[in-house]
Scaffold this active site. Structure first.
Site, PDB file in Angstrom:
ATOM      1  CG  ASP A 227      -3.676   5.728  -3.449  1.00 17.92           C
ATOM      2  OD1 ASP A 227      -3.211   4.682  -2.946  1.00 17.92           O
ATOM      3  OD2 ASP A 227      -3.016   6.784  -3.543  1.00 17.92           O
TER       4      ASP A 227
ATOM      5  CG  HIS B  73      -5.338   7.828   3.646  1.00 16.28           C
ATOM      6  ND1 HIS B  73      -4.890   6.904   4.562  1.00 16.28           N
ATOM      7  CD2 HIS B  73      -4.547   7.693   2.563  1.00 16.28           C
ATOM      8  CE1 HIS B  73      -3.867   6.249   4.037  1.00 16.28           C
ATOM      9  NE2 HIS B  73      -3.653   6.694   2.828  1.00 16.28           N
TER      10      HIS B  73
ATOM     11  CE  LYS C 132      -2.499   3.552   0.659  1.00 10.88           C
ATOM     12  NZ  LYS C 132      -2.930   4.861   0.282  1.00 10.88           N
TER      13      LYS C 132
ATOM     14  CD  GLU D  67      -0.467  12.459  -2.526  1.00  9.47           C
ATOM     15  OE1 GLU D  67       0.492  11.842  -2.056  1.00  9.47           O
ATOM     16  OE2 GLU D  67      -1.362  11.936  -3.210  1.00  9.47           O
TER      17      GLU D  67
ATOM     18  CG  HIS E  47       0.121   6.938   6.953  1.00 10.77           C
ATOM     19  ND1 HIS E  47      -0.233   6.363   5.757  1.00 10.77           N
ATOM     20  CD2 HIS E  47       0.414   8.224   6.680  1.00 10.77           C
ATOM     21  CE1 HIS E  47      -0.156   7.271   4.809  1.00 10.77           C
ATOM     22  NE2 HIS E  47       0.234   8.406   5.339  1.00 10.77           N
TER      23      HIS E  47
ATOM     24  CE  LYS F 212      -0.987   9.806  -6.139  1.00  8.29           C
ATOM     25  NZ  LYS F 212      -0.282  10.149  -4.902  1.00  8.29           N
TER      26      LYS F 212
HETATM   27  P1  NAD Z   1       8.095  -3.072  -2.087  1.00  6.42           P
HETATM   28  O1  NAD Z   1       7.789  -3.724  -3.383  1.00  6.42           O
HETATM   29  O2  NAD Z   1       9.092  -1.985  -2.054  1.00  6.42           O
HETATM   30  O3  NAD Z   1       8.600  -4.172  -1.052  1.00  6.42           O
HETATM   31  C1  NAD Z   1       7.978  -5.414  -0.937  1.00  6.42           C
HETATM   32  C2  NAD Z   1       8.746  -6.280   0.028  1.00  6.42           C
HETATM   33  O4  NAD Z   1       8.115  -7.556   0.041  1.00  6.42           O
HETATM   34  C3  NAD Z   1      10.206  -6.512  -0.313  1.00  6.42           C
HETATM   35  O5  NAD Z   1      10.936  -6.617   0.890  1.00  6.42           O
HETATM   36  C4  NAD Z   1      10.178  -7.873  -0.998  1.00  6.42           C
HETATM   37  O6  NAD Z   1      11.394  -8.597  -0.859  1.00  6.42           O
HETATM   38  C5  NAD Z   1       9.105  -8.550  -0.187  1.00  6.42           C
HETATM   39  N1  NAD Z   1       8.493  -9.667  -0.891  1.00  6.42           N
HETATM   40  C6  NAD Z   1       7.901  -9.673  -2.109  1.00  6.42           C
HETATM   41  N2  NAD Z   1       7.458 -10.914  -2.415  1.00  6.42           N
HETATM   42  C7  NAD Z   1       7.795 -11.694  -1.368  1.00  6.42           C
HETATM   43  C8  NAD Z   1       7.617 -13.061  -1.072  1.00  6.42           C
HETATM   44  N3  NAD Z   1       7.010 -13.901  -1.925  1.00  6.42           N
HETATM   45  N4  NAD Z   1       8.076 -13.508   0.107  1.00  6.42           N
HETATM   46  C9  NAD Z   1       8.696 -12.694   0.967  1.00  6.42           C
HETATM   47  N5  NAD Z   1       8.882 -11.394   0.770  1.00  6.42           N
HETATM   48  C10 NAD Z   1       8.442 -10.901  -0.396  1.00  6.42           C
HETATM   49  O7  NAD Z   1       6.704  -2.623  -1.481  1.00  6.42           O
HETATM   50  P2  NAD Z   1       6.426  -1.483  -0.382  1.00  6.42           P
HETATM   51  O8  NAD Z   1       6.298  -0.189  -1.076  1.00  6.42           O
HETATM   52  O9  NAD Z   1       7.419  -1.610   0.714  1.00  6.42           O
HETATM   53  O10 NAD Z   1       4.970  -1.877   0.126  1.00  6.42           O
HETATM   54  C11 NAD Z   1       4.715  -2.926   1.027  1.00  6.42           C
HETATM   55  C12 NAD Z   1       3.244  -2.910   1.404  1.00  6.42           C
HETATM   56  O11 NAD Z   1       2.955  -1.672   2.044  1.00  6.42           O
HETATM   57  C13 NAD Z   1       2.290  -2.990   0.218  1.00  6.42           C
HETATM   58  O12 NAD Z   1       1.126  -3.677   0.629  1.00  6.42           O
HETATM   59  C14 NAD Z   1       1.954  -1.535  -0.061  1.00  6.42           C
HETATM   60  O13 NAD Z   1       0.701  -1.394  -0.687  1.00  6.42           O
HETATM   61  C15 NAD Z   1       1.921  -0.989   1.352  1.00  6.42           C
HETATM   62  N6  NAD Z   1       2.154   0.458   1.447  1.00  6.42           N
HETATM   63  C16 NAD Z   1       3.327   0.991   0.994  1.00  6.42           C
HETATM   64  C17 NAD Z   1       3.538   2.359   1.126  1.00  6.42           C
HETATM   65  C18 NAD Z   1       4.825   3.004   0.686  1.00  6.42           C
HETATM   66  O14 NAD Z   1       4.975   4.218   0.902  1.00  6.42           O
HETATM   67  N7  NAD Z   1       5.761   2.268   0.125  1.00  6.42           N
HETATM   68  C19 NAD Z   1       2.555   3.179   1.699  1.00  6.42           C
HETATM   69  C20 NAD Z   1       1.377   2.591   2.163  1.00  6.42           C
HETATM   70  C21 NAD Z   1       1.206   1.229   2.037  1.00  6.42           C
END
Ligand code: NAD
Length: 484
Positions: free
Chosen positions: A235, A240, A148, A216, A178, A331
């Site tokens: 969000d 969810h 998402k 939250e 999730h 939140k």
């Molecule tokens: P983040 O910014 O921490 O990590 C992003 C990752 O993508 C990193 O590994 C970065 O190196 C990589 N990346 C960025 N640009 C890139 C490119 N051009 N080529 C290759 N790799 C690239 O983000 P996150 O929090 O891990 O979130 C990732 C996805 O999961 C997003 O779509 C976010 O909305 C979703 N998401 C995250 C969470 C959470 O708890 N973090 C929860 C639900 C959904």
């Protein structure tokens, strides 16, 4: 009671965005735990792909340190950690660039199940799909897992669905939510459709109302920039909470199979009435009790984005006409809790006369913390003091009921990733479901924008704005207390 572990088939799982927060906190620890439980077959491999310049060896070294922070100490076993790290490889790739793809393609084994986890920002999903296709990695049997947010509104969700559909079949696309992987959420289906007890009462004739709360305690600091463009409705509600509402309200599917379940969920979303402005309360947390305000957290003094929302929704179907569904999420609230509460109607006549202790039957399904299901029933107060009624809970807390087995309850990501490998889409959203959910939320957001609606302030540590309480009070009902 220890749960059975059936190993999945041989797989190559590529995690795009492997160095990111989600991969480190959720995906990799989930895979480690499944490995520890014996579910990953010999030879199963996990390949990280991101922009950072790691080699296989340097990424393993990095993860050896980082996993120690993300996995509880009780689950850290030296042998198991070594075995897990040996499964890992790394390919530096810029999703938008050309480098790295050939190396990645060469590592993928045609005989293994291939799964590609899109754990990168949504702006990269299209490039990823195109590049996997262009480099011959979109075989008929591969799967992609999409995180998402799935779109920002109906038109962007449609565009994203179309982009994915240009490179993959729908049966290959796993849109992850999730919440659907949580043990209690699946138990909700088991309780509804595995027992005769509830289903005859599960309708507007017997159910007074339903509440869904996702509260939250955290604020938005750290992800303020993303959150300020989304707000609680995008969000939490569109995805969810909508999924939870679907599972509560849907008709029995003909089988516990992906399209049978998803067809029924889709019917619920399509049966949702448009929401009247009076049936929505938006809130934004102010500064109090030592916490910074939402505006400070997002660094935008003019933000009209909501960090809290309460909605009274109606499902126009034969089953539910007349039973309101109250949804609430926010939140910086008093406690972290996710709960679905089904309140049944009062008995038509009390043969005991007016009684303090006689309350409506309530079925409370708690998703977190302390997953479990509680049914409140009325009984006679023990003792010789006449017929006095009291309310007692029939408690099905998983930790107590399952003892040792409760410790084996897999985290949502563990279950969902294993479902991806097994090829089971039941707990993943289909493209038309996501679009229907946006079609319901878009007009809500458009109406706020049109009248420049401002959310009401609420104090951190409270249950949200006053008007959210009024949303139920004016109907002669009350929210369940937000408590841990
Ligand atoms: P983040 O910014 O921490 O990590 C992003 C990752 O993508 C990193 O590994 C970065 O190196 C990589 N990346 C960025 N640009 C890139 C490119 N051009 N080529 C290759 N790799 C690239 O983000 P996150 O929090 O891990 O979130 C990732 C996805 O999961 C997003 O779509 C976010 O909305 C979703 N998401 C995250 C969470 C959470 O708890 N973090 C929860 C639900 C959904």
């Amino acid at each position: 009671m220890v749960s059975r572990v059936i190993p999945v088939d041989l797989f190559d799982l590529v995690i795009f965005g492997a160095t990111g927060d989600l991969a480190m906190r959720k995906i990799l620890p989930a895979l480690y735990r499944r490995d520890l439980a014996g579910q990953l077959p010999d030879g199963a491999r996990i390949i990280g792909a991101a922009r950072s310049d790691f080699t296989d060896a340097s990424w393993r070294d990095e993860l050896r340190r980082d996993l120690a922070d993300c996995v509880p100490a009780s689950l850290q076993e030296a042998g198991a950690l070594d075995r897990f790290l040996n499964r890992l490889g790394y390919v530096p790739i810029d999703v938008r660039g050309e480098d790295g793809w050939r190396d990645l393609a060469a590592r993928i084994r045609p005989k293994a199940i291939q799964a590609y986890y899109f754990s990168v920002g949504p702006d990269l999903f299209g490039d990823l799909a195109r590049n996997l296709h262009a480099h011959g990695m979109n075989s008929e049997t591969c799967r992609i897992v999409v995180e998402k947010p799935f779109g920002h509104d109906l038109s962007s969700a449609r565009a994203l669905n179309a982009t994915l559909a240009a490179h993959f079949h729908e049966h290959q696309v796993y849109r992850i939510d999730h919440y659907l992987g949580k043990e209690t959420v699946q138990n909700l289906m088991a309780v509804r459709f595995g027992n005769m007890l509830f289903e005859p009462l599960w309708n507007a004739q017997y159910v007074d109302h339903i509440q869904i709360t996702v509260a939250e305690t955290v604020g938005v600091a750290g992800r303020g920039e993303y959150y300020d463009k989304s707000g609680a409705v995008r969000d939490m509600v569109q995805n969810h909470m909508m999924q939870l509402l679907c599972l509560i309200a849907m008709e029995p599917p003909y089988a516990f199979e992906p399209d049978a379940v998803r067809d029924e969920k889709l019917k619920v979303i399509r049966a949702l009435d448009p929401v009247a402005p009076d049936d929505i309360v938006r809130g934004q947390y102010g500064a109090a009790n030592g916490f910074a305000s939402y505006l400070e957290d997002v660094g935008n003094p003019d933000s009209h984005t909501e960090s809290f929302i309460a909605i009274k929704a109606h499902v126009s179907s034969w089953r539910w006409k007349g039973t309101p569904f109250y949804l609430r999420t926010g939140k910086r609230l008093r406690a972290r809790t996710s709960e679905i509460v089904v309140t049944f109607k009062d008995p038509p006549h009390s043969i005991f006369g007016p009684q303090e202790g006689q309350k409506s039957n309530v079925l409370a399904i708690r998703l977190q913390p302390n997953e479990g299901i509680k049914l409140k029933v009325t009984i006679k107060e023990p003792g010789p003091g006449g017929m006095r009624l009291i309310e007692v809970p029939l408690d099905m807390s998983f930790a107590e009921a399952l003892g040792e087995g409760a410790r084996d309850i897999a985290d949502a990501y563990e279950r969902l990733i294993m479902d991806v490998i097994r090829g089971n889409q039941t707990l993943f959203m289909r493209g038309d479901e996501v679009e229907a959910a946006w079609a319901w939320t878009d007009p809500i957001i458009a109406a706020w924008d049109a009248r420049e609606d401002r959310p009401q302030l609420y104090d951190p540590g409270s249950s949200g704005p006053e008007d959210a309480l009024m949303l139920m009070h004016r109907d002669g009902r009350r929210w369940r207390e937000v408590k841990p």
